[in-house]
Design a protein around this motif. Structure first.
Motif, PDB file in Angstrom:
ATOM      1  N   ASP A  18       0.807  -1.224   0.000  1.00  0.00           N
ATOM      2  CA  ASP A  18       0.000   0.000   0.000  1.00  0.00           C
ATOM      3  C   ASP A  18       0.837   1.270   0.000  1.00  0.00           C
ATOM      4  OD1 ASP A  18      -2.629  -1.298   0.236  1.00  0.00           O
ATOM      5  OD2 ASP A  18      -1.922  -1.910   2.214  1.00  0.00           O
ATOM      6  N   CYS A  19       1.884   1.294   0.821  1.00  0.00           N
ATOM      7  CA  CYS A  19       2.734   2.481   0.892  1.00  0.00           C
ATOM      8  C   CYS A  19       4.133   2.062   1.309  1.00  0.00           C
ATOM      9  CB  CYS A  19       2.167   3.515   1.859  1.00  0.00           C
ATOM     10  SG  CYS A  19       2.034   2.933   3.565  1.00  0.00           S
ATOM     11  N   GLY A  20       5.098   2.952   1.126  1.00  0.00           N
ATOM     12  CA  GLY A  20       6.477   2.623   1.486  1.00  0.00           C
ATOM     13  C   GLY A  20       7.423   3.737   1.095  1.00  0.00           C
ATOM     14  N   GLN A  34       2.883   2.841 -13.571  1.00  0.00           N
ATOM     15  CA  GLN A  34       1.849   2.341 -12.665  1.00  0.00           C
ATOM     16  C   GLN A  34       1.040   3.443 -11.979  1.00  0.00           C
ATOM     17  OE1 GLN A  34       1.110  -0.863 -12.232  1.00  0.00           O
ATOM     18  NE2 GLN A  34       2.778  -1.746 -13.425  1.00  0.00           N
ATOM     19  N   ASP A  35       1.226   4.702 -12.358  1.00  0.00           N
ATOM     20  CA  ASP A  35       0.504   5.826 -11.743  1.00  0.00           C
ATOM     21  C   ASP A  35       0.742   5.918 -10.241  1.00  0.00           C
ATOM     22  OD1 ASP A  35      -0.553   6.498 -14.222  1.00  0.00           O
ATOM     23  OD2 ASP A  35      -2.399   5.365 -13.908  1.00  0.00           O
ATOM     24  N   MET A  36       1.913   5.500  -9.798  1.00  0.00           N
ATOM     25  CA  MET A  36       2.259   5.577  -8.385  1.00  0.00           C
ATOM     26  C   MET A  36       2.180   7.021  -7.901  1.00  0.00           C
ATOM     27  SD  MET A  36       5.775   4.291  -6.535  1.00  0.00           S
ATOM     28  CE  MET A  36       6.701   5.788  -6.965  1.00  0.00           C
ATOM     29  N   VAL A  37       1.768   7.206  -6.651  1.00  0.00           N
ATOM     30  CA  VAL A  37       1.631   8.537  -6.068  1.00  0.00           C
ATOM     31  C   VAL A  37       2.802   8.801  -5.119  1.00  0.00           C
ATOM     32  CG1 VAL A  37       0.140  10.059  -4.728  1.00  0.00           C
ATOM     33  CG2 VAL A  37      -0.877   8.320  -6.208  1.00  0.00           C
ATOM     34  N   VAL A  38       3.436   9.958  -5.253  1.00  0.00           N
ATOM     35  CA  VAL A  38       4.529  10.366  -4.367  1.00  0.00           C
ATOM     36  C   VAL A  38       3.942  11.316  -3.337  1.00  0.00           C
ATOM     37  CG1 VAL A  38       6.794  11.452  -4.209  1.00  0.00           C
ATOM     38  CG2 VAL A  38       6.194  10.110  -6.231  1.00  0.00           C
ATOM     39  N   ILE A  39       4.039  10.972  -2.072  1.00  0.00           N
ATOM     40  CA  ILE A  39       3.320  11.689  -1.020  1.00  0.00           C
ATOM     41  C   ILE A  39       4.233  12.358   0.015  1.00  0.00           C
ATOM     42  CG2 ILE A  39       1.190  10.364  -1.237  1.00  0.00           C
ATOM     43  CD1 ILE A  39       2.179   8.481   0.929  1.00  0.00           C
ATOM     44  N   CYS A 166       5.826   6.870  -0.842  1.00  0.00           N
ATOM     45  CA  CYS A 166       4.968   6.684  -2.005  1.00  0.00           C
ATOM     46  C   CYS A 166       3.780   5.810  -1.634  1.00  0.00           C
ATOM     47  CB  CYS A 166       5.747   6.046  -3.148  1.00  0.00           C
ATOM     48  SG  CYS A 166       6.462   4.438  -2.716  1.00  0.00           S
ATOM     49  N   ALA A 167       2.790   5.778  -2.530  1.00  0.00           N
ATOM     50  CA  ALA A 167       1.601   4.981  -2.270  1.00  0.00           C
ATOM     51  C   ALA A 167       1.099   4.338  -3.547  1.00  0.00           C
ATOM     52  CB  ALA A 167       0.495   5.850  -1.660  1.00  0.00           C
ATOM     53  N   ASN A 168       0.591   3.146  -3.406  1.00  0.00           N
ATOM     54  CA  ASN A 168      -0.148   2.486  -4.470  1.00  0.00           C
ATOM     55  C   ASN A 168      -1.368   3.377  -4.761  1.00  0.00           C
ATOM     56  OD1 ASN A 168      -2.142   0.809  -5.739  1.00  0.00           O
ATOM     57  ND2 ASN A 168      -1.159  -1.017  -4.908  1.00  0.00           N
ATOM     58  N   PRO A 169      -1.616   3.757  -6.015  1.00  0.00           N
ATOM     59  CA  PRO A 169      -2.726   4.683  -6.302  1.00  0.00           C
ATOM     60  C   PRO A 169      -4.084   4.154  -5.849  1.00  0.00           C
ATOM     61  CG  PRO A 169      -1.924   3.663  -8.320  1.00  0.00           C
ATOM     62  CD  PRO A 169      -0.936   3.347  -7.247  1.00  0.00           C
ATOM     63  N   ARG A 170      -4.293   2.854  -5.892  1.00  0.00           N
ATOM     64  CA  ARG A 170      -5.565   2.283  -5.456  1.00  0.00           C
ATOM     65  C   ARG A 170      -5.715   2.391  -3.930  1.00  0.00           C
ATOM     66  NH1 ARG A 170      -3.433   0.038  -9.659  1.00  0.00           N
ATOM     67  NH2 ARG A 170      -1.936  -1.184  -8.456  1.00  0.00           N
ATOM     68  N   SER A 171      -4.604   2.253  -3.225  1.00  0.00           N
ATOM     69  CA  SER A 171      -4.635   2.413  -1.769  1.00  0.00           C
ATOM     70  C   SER A 171      -4.859   3.874  -1.394  1.00  0.00           C
ATOM     71  CB  SER A 171      -3.327   1.917  -1.167  1.00  0.00           C
ATOM     72  OG  SER A 171      -3.079   0.568  -1.520  1.00  0.00           O
ATOM     73  N   TYR A 172      -4.238   4.765  -2.150  1.00  0.00           N
ATOM     74  CA  TYR A 172      -4.361   6.202  -1.884  1.00  0.00           C
ATOM     75  C   TYR A 172      -5.808   6.663  -2.039  1.00  0.00           C
ATOM     76  CZ  TYR A 172      -3.254  11.209  -2.106  1.00  0.00           C
ATOM     77  OH  TYR A 172      -3.192  12.563  -1.870  1.00  0.00           O
ATOM     78  N   GLU A 173      -6.536   6.070  -2.972  1.00  0.00           N
ATOM     79  CA  GLU A 173      -7.925   6.456  -3.232  1.00  0.00           C
ATOM     80  C   GLU A 173      -8.913   5.781  -2.288  1.00  0.00           C
ATOM     81  OE1 GLU A 173      -8.869   8.807  -5.202  1.00  0.00           O
ATOM     82  OE2 GLU A 173      -6.843   9.195  -5.963  1.00  0.00           O
ATOM     83  N   TYR A 285       1.237  13.664  -9.966  1.00  0.00           N
ATOM     84  CA  TYR A 285       1.451  12.483  -9.127  1.00  0.00           C
ATOM     85  C   TYR A 285       2.207  12.797  -7.835  1.00  0.00           C
ATOM     86  CZ  TYR A 285      -0.167  10.010 -13.230  1.00  0.00           C
ATOM     87  OH  TYR A 285      -0.931   9.572 -14.284  1.00  0.00           O
ATOM     88  N   PHE A 286       2.732  14.012  -7.710  1.00  0.00           N
ATOM     89  CA  PHE A 286       3.384  14.449  -6.477  1.00  0.00           C
ATOM     90  C   PHE A 286       2.338  15.231  -5.685  1.00  0.00           C
ATOM     91  CE2 PHE A 286       6.754  13.496  -9.355  1.00  0.00           C
ATOM     92  CZ  PHE A 286       7.847  13.126  -8.581  1.00  0.00           C
TER      93      PHE A 286
END
Length: 299
Positions: A18-20, A34-39, A166-173, A285-286
């Motif tokens: 989910d995140c890491g 993969q549309d990964m999100v940087v958080i 970072c986060a998996n985009p599906r987990s972020y949503e 994505y950031f």
């Protein structure tokens, strides 16, 4: 734990996490494919990004030949054709490519053998390679200092690179997972403040850092890991507020985006990525949402 960012991104495709935290190679691959999100920004990741050569290598013998980069060793001729043990697509790959460019070379002028850093460390210690790239506590080991010379490094090339959260985009949503990720980041920043608040806390952090490294297969002494925490300092919440909200002087992108876009442009030029990938990287994505929410809680 994963050996490198690209492998971590592969696992994200099947929702394995989910995140890491992840480095440059993982950010570029993750966002673009993969549309990964940087958080968030996790730690400064450049003091320990180093390329080593055996002391009897002709690269070391050539000495420092670049006027503008007095700590970089070798010449174009001594580098050309060398086999280099390195995790391709990583921050170390970027450092190598940048260093080679100062000699008028690219990474196609050398033979890169892809290996994870723990494997490279083992190979170099077993005298199985002339040149290898290392990061983390591996770069500060006494054995490396005795038998190898740092011939390139991110610091010597003026490269500043972060590891990020970072986060998996599906987990972020997912509302429930978003809340959990936010709590994880809140605890992360609280831990960073705790680590650097006293010498006693810092000593304890070094012990814990050494333990978790050993669990992940990255053995190192307390002194080596102390050097890592001192020189690759973790980003605080206030650091993150700045990086994820302030823009570059020309206003074209966030500061955190620029730290990733510049290396990507280099990779595109060298054929590792395609034209247009930079547009994807800067496609939103950031995300500063969680950082700003945590900061608001502290006010």
């Amino acid at each position: 734990t994963f050996g490198n960012g690209p492998v971590m991104v592969e696992a994200m495709a099947s929702d394995s996490w989910d995140c890491g935290t992840i480095g440059l190679g993982g950010v570029l691959t993750g966002v673009i494919s993969q549309d990964m999100v940087v958080i968030g920004a996790a730690a400064r990741d450049y003091d320990s990004l180093r390329i080593f050569a055996k002391n009897d290598s002709d690269i070391v013998s050539a000495g420092n030949t670049l006027k503008d980069y007095p700590d970089i060793y070798g010449t174009a001729d001594t580098w050309k054709g060398k086999e280099i043990l390195i995790p391709t697509g990583s921050t170390l790959h970027y450092v190598l490519s940048t260093g080679l460019s100062k000699f008028g070379l690219s990474d196609t002028d050398v033979a890169m053998t892809h290996m994870d850093v723990p494997g490279i460390n083992t190979a170099l210690r077993a005298n199985k390679g002339e040149i290898g790239a290392l990061w983390g506590s591996f770069t500060y080991a006494d054995e490396m200092k005795e038998n190898y010379t740092v011939v390139m490094s991110a610091n010597d090339l003026g490269i500043e690179l972060p590891t990020v959260m970072c986060a998996n985009p599906r987990s972020y949503e997912d509302p429930a997972k978003y809340k959990a990720i936010k709590k994880w980041m809140e605890l992360y920043f609280a831990t960073v403040d705790w680590i650097y608040s006293s010498e006693e806390h810092f000593d304890k952090a070094v012990e814990m850092f050494t333990e978790i490294n050993e669990e992940a297969g990255a053995t190192g002494t307390l002194e080596e890991n102390r050097t890592v925490l001192e020189n690759n300092r973790h980003y605080s919440l206030s650091d993150n507020v700045k990086l994820f909200n302030e823009k570059t002087k020309d206003g074209s992108m966030l500061l955190i985006e620029a730290m990733h876009n510049d290396p990507l442009l280099f990779y595109i030029k060298n054929g590792s990525y395609q034209k247009g990938d930079d547009t994807k990287l800067l496609g939103g994505y950031f995300k500063a949402d969680i950082i700003n929410e945590i900061a608001a809680m502290k006010e």
